[in-house]
Write a protein that holds these residues in place. Sequence first.
Motif, short mmCIF file in Angstrom:
data_model
loop_
_atom_site.label_atom_id
_atom_site.label_comp_id
_atom_site.label_asym_id
_atom_site.label_seq_id
_atom_site.Cartn_x
_atom_site.Cartn_y
_atom_site.Cartn_z
N MET A 27 0.85 -1.18 0.00
CA MET A 27 0.00 0.00 0.00
C MET A 27 0.89 1.23 0.00
O MET A 27 1.62 1.48 0.96
N TYR A 49 -6.14 2.18 8.51
CA TYR A 49 -4.98 1.35 8.17
C TYR A 49 -5.22 -0.12 8.54
O TYR A 49 -4.79 -1.02 7.80
N GLN A 51 -7.94 -1.71 8.38
CA GLN A 51 -8.79 -2.30 7.34
C GLN A 51 -7.96 -2.82 6.17
O GLN A 51 -8.40 -3.74 5.46
N ARG A 52 -6.78 -2.26 5.95
CA ARG A 52 -5.97 -2.59 4.77
C ARG A 52 -4.74 -3.44 5.14
O ARG A 52 -3.77 -3.51 4.39
N ILE A 58 2.29 -1.96 4.44
CA ILE A 58 1.65 -0.65 4.36
C ILE A 58 2.72 0.41 4.59
O ILE A 58 3.47 0.33 5.57
N PHE A 326 -5.82 0.74 -3.26
CA PHE A 326 -5.95 0.44 -1.83
C PHE A 326 -6.85 1.45 -1.14
O PHE A 326 -7.54 1.11 -0.17
N ASN A 329 -10.36 0.18 -1.69
CA ASN A 329 -10.62 -1.25 -1.51
C ASN A 329 -9.80 -1.79 -0.33
O ASN A 329 -8.65 -2.20 -0.51
N PRO A 330 -10.37 -1.80 0.86
CA PRO A 330 -9.61 -2.29 2.01
C PRO A 330 -9.16 -3.74 1.86
O PRO A 330 -8.14 -4.13 2.41
N ASP A 331 -9.93 -4.52 1.07
CA ASP A 331 -9.57 -5.92 0.83
C ASP A 331 -9.01 -6.09 -0.59
O ASP A 331 -9.30 -7.08 -1.27
N THR A 364 -15.89 -3.98 2.06
CA THR A 364 -15.20 -5.17 1.59
C THR A 364 -16.20 -6.02 0.80
O THR A 364 -17.41 -5.77 0.82
#
Length: 386
Positions: A27, A49, A51-52, A58, A326, A329-331, A364
């Motif tokens: 990310m 953060y 969530q990702r 990251i 990213f 889209n957390p997933d 998600t």
Amino acid sequence: MTETTPTPRLFQPAPLGPLHLPNRLVMAPLTRNRAGADGVPGALMATYYAQRASAGLIIAEGTTPNREGQTYPDIPAIHDPAHVVGWRQVTGAVAEAGGTMFLQLQHGGRVGHPRTSGLVPVAPSPVPLPETIHSHGGRVAPAVPREMTLQDIRSTVTDFARAACNAVEAGFAGVEVHGANGMLLHQFMAANTNRRTDAYGGPVAHRVRFAVEVVRAVAEAIGPERVGLRISPANTVNGIDEGEETARLYRALLAGLSDLELAYLHLEFADPSDPLFARIRDDWPGTLMANPALGWPAPLPEDGGRAAGERLLGAGADLIALGRAFLANPDLVERLRTGAPLNRIREEYTMYVGGATGYTDYPTLAEIPAPAPRPTTDPVAMSVSG
């Protein structure tokens, strides 16, 4: 005998210094202006953060190492104990979700304003931005920066090193030094923003000196295996113009750092068809992280950059950094792995507006309601159900 389809390299584990990343998707740092006015991250940033956390790594958004380095309102900082406490909340949430974080250290140089930081911005030379800058209440005319003295340069190098130590104390696995996008290190490298005649200006070897000193000081403070550097060759954002010296400039920069065994070099807007990409890959002996050139500010490709990332891996990159994909889209890792559609980016909420909207409320796949079943017209089914 059953044949299995090999896992695409993008989703394979990768080493990064002492770390073992679960996949090669990173990310990228994204300024979102969701910290407090004092630069302290809060619970909302921790949620965002965490969530990702399925990203292999990251890199948290550009964070100022001192007051003079602040760019825009409500960006985070890492030069005060309160900042360390705030960031520890974020790194703790990400670690609990299974993720790993680096922190990008970003000094804006002339990309700042007294209305935002309370200080006159500093730069290699008193050359202002060629356009307005966002500050409290909207965009304002740029300020003429104060030319840095040799003492300013020394103290700023020290501030970067101290900020890196603060980042480690806050729970980050490492830091990324921001040498791209027209920020302070980039301003020293480009001739149009560096008009000095001392040991930090003039020839290419002098203009990369400040960047080399910053990275070396940070590496000495926390260990080179915890340090990355981001560059954006030939990028003209924030009024930067490298002229015809780009290739020589970055060859000199990388030569000054190649013995350090840094965690990675992060190449922004990378294009495997560009001869400069191949030259940088040849010149850099360590891990190369590539951020694909996806035509920003053009709309994001439907695949979020997966195909471009796979081309870069095939051309010699080791890790792929994606930003906008990213953001929405957390997933993202699961969506790209399965070919699922991506959320649309709500551009109006990306910066300057604050709050959870367009930040932590992107769903998600598991949170998207399943479509309602369509009424059947099959007479047999109707007779059974009726």
